[in-house]
Design an enzyme around this catalytic site. Structure first.
Site, PDB file in Angstrom:
ATOM      1  CG  PHE A  99      44.094  44.673  49.098  1.00  0.00           C
ATOM      2  CD1 PHE A  99      43.583  44.069  50.241  1.00  0.00           C
ATOM      3  CD2 PHE A  99      45.234  45.438  49.209  1.00  0.00           C
ATOM      4  CE1 PHE A  99      44.216  44.233  51.476  1.00  0.00           C
ATOM      5  CE2 PHE A  99      45.871  45.611  50.420  1.00  0.00           C
ATOM      6  CZ  PHE A  99      45.362  45.006  51.562  1.00  0.00           C
ATOM      7  CG  ASP A 100      42.634  50.983  46.950  1.00  0.00           C
ATOM      8  OD1 ASP A 100      42.991  51.783  47.853  1.00  0.00           O
ATOM      9  OD2 ASP A 100      42.954  51.105  45.757  1.00  0.00           O
ATOM     10  CG  ASP A 108      39.255  35.953  40.220  1.00  0.00           C
ATOM     11  OD1 ASP A 108      39.168  36.397  41.378  1.00  0.00           O
ATOM     12  OD2 ASP A 108      40.122  35.134  39.862  1.00  0.00           O
ATOM     13  N   GLY A 161      40.443  26.065  34.407  1.00  0.00           N
ATOM     14  CA  GLY A 161      40.787  26.888  33.257  1.00  0.00           C
ATOM     15  C   GLY A 161      41.537  26.120  32.186  1.00  0.00           C
ATOM     16  NE  ARG A 162      46.905  27.220  33.719  1.00  0.00           N
ATOM     17  CZ  ARG A 162      47.805  27.749  34.530  1.00  0.00           C
ATOM     18  NH1 ARG A 162      48.971  28.167  34.049  1.00  0.00           N
ATOM     19  NH2 ARG A 162      47.559  27.866  35.815  1.00  0.00           N
ATOM     20  CB  THR A 184      45.184  27.879  44.689  1.00  0.00           C
ATOM     21  OG1 THR A 184      44.951  28.537  43.455  1.00  0.00           O
ATOM     22  CG2 THR A 184      43.882  27.757  45.458  1.00  0.00           C
ATOM     23  CB  ALA A 188      36.458  55.514  50.563  1.00  0.00           C
ATOM     24  CE  LYS A 229      39.074  32.273  37.599  1.00  0.00           C
ATOM     25  NZ  LYS A 229      40.056  33.383  37.449  1.00  0.00           N
ATOM     26  CE  LYS A 264      42.734  35.998  42.688  1.00  0.00           C
ATOM     27  NZ  LYS A 264      42.370  35.854  41.260  1.00  0.00           N
TER      28      LYS A 264
END
Length: 230
Positions: A66-67, A62, A209-210, A117, A70, A35, A64
């Site tokens: 958002f708009d 990743d 991840g970590r 999350t 168009a 990712k 995410k």
């Protein structure tokens, strides 16, 4: 062909592409799916995603997004040219449908984010999200995203089972971040589970991840997670 190790997605939450490449080299062939998120975008993240894809790795971008419709459609059209595997957008049905249009006939799968999350009910109150149990809102948000054309959703392990039970989830993917191996710190995640717990709850993929890249031996940490999966 899908590799069984694809269930583990390692998050390359590192400052730049060079550090990301070093980690990928350390992890070796066991880790097949990565990712790449916003944190690395200005550090060569898109170039790294393309390079790893050419090396045969699967890639979860990743962003995410958002708009307005168009803009989302145009952004996804551009990103889909890389033919990466997963691309996240926020789970607003209008955003999801615009992303699906932008993707066109490319293989990139559109994954809708329900709620992060790191969020709990108090965080939703601050964001003026309607009243109700967080889990119920996540499940309804997932259902609406599926109806809008999402190929899958991003949801915590706590809600994965409820989402999997939706009629609308048939044939759809569930990816769960907020996964922590036994004994690991929870960090800023509030809705978490172990890798095996997430898969048993209905997740197709887990994101870690970590606990991998902060480990003294990242490859051994990844192998331990893979061994824990049912």
């Amino acid at each position: 062909m899908t590799h069984p190790n694809d269930r583990l997605i390692v998050a390359l939450d590192l400052p730049n592409a060079l550090e990301g490449l070093r980690l990928v080299d350390r992890l070796g062939p066991d880790v097949t799916f990565y990712k790449i998120g916003l944190g690395m975008l200005t550090g060569g993240g898109l170039a790294l995603a393309d390079e790893l894809k050419q090396k045969g790795k699967r890639i979860f971008l990743d962003m995410k997004l958002f708009d307005i419709g168009a803009t989302v459609q145009a952004a996804v059209r551009g990103l889909a040219q890389y033919e990466l595997d997963f691309l996240t957008v926020h789970g607003d049905p209008n955003v999801v449908s615009a992303a699906v249009k932008g993707r066109g006939d490319k293989p990139t799968q559109i994954m809708a984010v329900t709620f992060l999350t790191s969020a709990d009910r108090a965080d939703l109150d601050l964001a003026l999200i309607q009243k109700g149990a967080l889990a119920d809102l996540v499940v309804e948000r997932a259902r609406l995203a599926f109806l809008a054309g999402a190929d899958g959703v991003i949801a915590s392990p706590n809600e994965a089972r409820m989402i999997r039970d939706l009629a609308e989830a048939d044939g759809k993917l569930i990816v769960t971040p907020g996964v922590r191996p036994l004994g690991a710190e929870s960090d800023d995640q509030k809705r978490i589970a172990t890798p095996a717990g997430a898969i048993n709850n209905g997740a197709d993929h887990i994101v870690v991840g970590r606990p991998v890249w902060q480990a003294e031996d990242p490859r051994a940490a990844a192998q331990a997670i893979l061994a824990e999966l049912p």
